[in-house]
Design an enzyme around this catalytic site. Structure first.
Site, mmCIF file in Angstrom:
data_model
loop_
_atom_site.group_PDB
_atom_site.id
_atom_site.type_symbol
_atom_site.label_atom_id
_atom_site.label_comp_id
_atom_site.label_asym_id
_atom_site.label_seq_id
_atom_site.Cartn_x
_atom_site.Cartn_y
_atom_site.Cartn_z
ATOM 1 N N SER A 144 0.859 -1.266 0.045
ATOM 2 C CA SER A 144 -0.031 0.067 -0.138
ATOM 3 C C SER A 144 0.905 1.146 0.060
ATOM 4 O O SER A 144 2.063 1.123 0.514
ATOM 5 C CB SER A 144 -0.850 -0.205 1.240
ATOM 6 O OG SER A 144 -1.445 1.316 1.413
ATOM 7 N N TYR A 149 -2.186 -0.328 10.421
ATOM 8 C CA TYR A 149 -2.328 -0.731 8.891
ATOM 9 C C TYR A 149 -1.094 -0.120 8.060
ATOM 10 O O TYR A 149 -0.371 -0.856 7.714
ATOM 11 C CB TYR A 149 -3.505 0.032 8.163
ATOM 12 C CG TYR A 149 -3.672 -0.263 6.713
ATOM 13 C CD1 TYR A 149 -4.441 -1.385 6.343
ATOM 14 C CD2 TYR A 149 -3.268 0.644 5.768
ATOM 15 C CE1 TYR A 149 -4.575 -1.811 5.176
ATOM 16 C CE2 TYR A 149 -3.524 0.188 4.497
ATOM 17 C CZ TYR A 149 -4.055 -0.937 4.252
ATOM 18 O OH TYR A 149 -4.322 -1.275 2.676
#
Length: 268
Positions: free
Chosen positions: A137, A150
């Site tokens: 990501s 995250y």
């Protein structure tokens, strides 16, 4: 896309969003795809549409990984590719994020990738090699506020990708990563993501992406067309992390209230 004909590829978190788009792209490019997820109905539907196989799968379970690989080999005789896509998101400021949330995100997003890498090595070695793509990501490229667990997990995925690439190259197993930006998925829809030109000014292209654009990058990396690529990363973010000034506030598309930590969803 050349180089996917007759290949057998496992896609985790493949029921919807990015995972489903990846599975569909590779199926169109000639691969046989095994879709795994905790979303039984959606997973079975996605697999049926691409004439693949659906397996219920908890990526945090080592036994679960063993069962998926064994079932794939039993059904198709080999494993040529793996897309570690399954993940969960938490959009909570560091001060508010609980230890339980933080550890749950790392368990799914990072430990799940670790277990997947380990699980397919022997099958790929037996097949004469293979290709693995980990979905990381942009949260693992820069310090975005509001996503401590995250972001930490995705930084870890990037590092693990490079370590695995250096260790597994001698077995002709390639390991690469894709870093999606803000992509229009069920997860980002909950955070008011909107399609269309001009709806995401932070990206030079002025819009958020769609899952199919991630599918294109993943299919390329899995395929023989990327035969000399390992330990590499492809960032698909509309240019958001290309160097322009970043906003100090995390965008609504990835911030806000975190989903239930027990729900497995697609990675941003």
């Amino acid at each position: 896309m050349s180089g996917l004909q007759d290949k057998v590829v496992i896609v985790t978190g493949g029921a919807r969003g990015i995972g489903a788009a990846v599975a569909a792209r590779m199926a169109r490019d000639g691969a046989t795809v095994v879709v795994t997820d905790l979303l039984d109905e959606q997973g079975a539907k996605t697999a049926s549409e691409i004439r693949g196989l659906f397996l219920r799968h908890d990526v945090t379970s080592e036994d679960g990984w063993k069962s998926v690989v064994e079932a794939t080999v039993e059904r198709y005789g080999r494993v040529d590719g793996l897309v570690n896509n399954a993940g969960i998101a938490a959009g909570t400021p560091l001060e508010s994020e609980t230890l339980e949330q933080f550890e749950r995100v790392l368990k799914v997003n990072l430990t799940g990738v670790f277990l997947g890498l380990k699980a397919v090595i022997e099958a790929m070695r037996t097949a004469g090699g293979g290709s693995i793509v980990n979905i990381a990501s942009i949260s693992g490229l820069i310090g975005l506020p509001g996503v401590s667990g995250y972001g930490a997990s995705k930084w870890g995925v990037r590092g693990l990708t490079k370590i695995a690439a250096t260790e597994l190259g001698r077995h002709r197993i390639r390991v690469n990563a894709v870093n999606p930006g803000v992509i229009y998925t069920p997860m980002t829809m909950e955070r008011n993501a909107q399609l269309g030109e001009g709806n995401f000014p932070p990206a030079p292209l002025g819009r958020i992406g769609v899952p199919e654009e991630i599918g294109e990058a993943v299919s390329f990396l899995i395929s023989d067309a990327a035969s000399y690529m390992t330990g590499a990363e492809i960032t698909v973010d509309g240019g958001w992390t290309s160097g322009q000034a970043m906003t100090t506030q995390h965008p609504d598309t990835t911030g806000g209230t975190a989903p239930d930590p027990g729900v497995q969803v697609n990675s941003l």
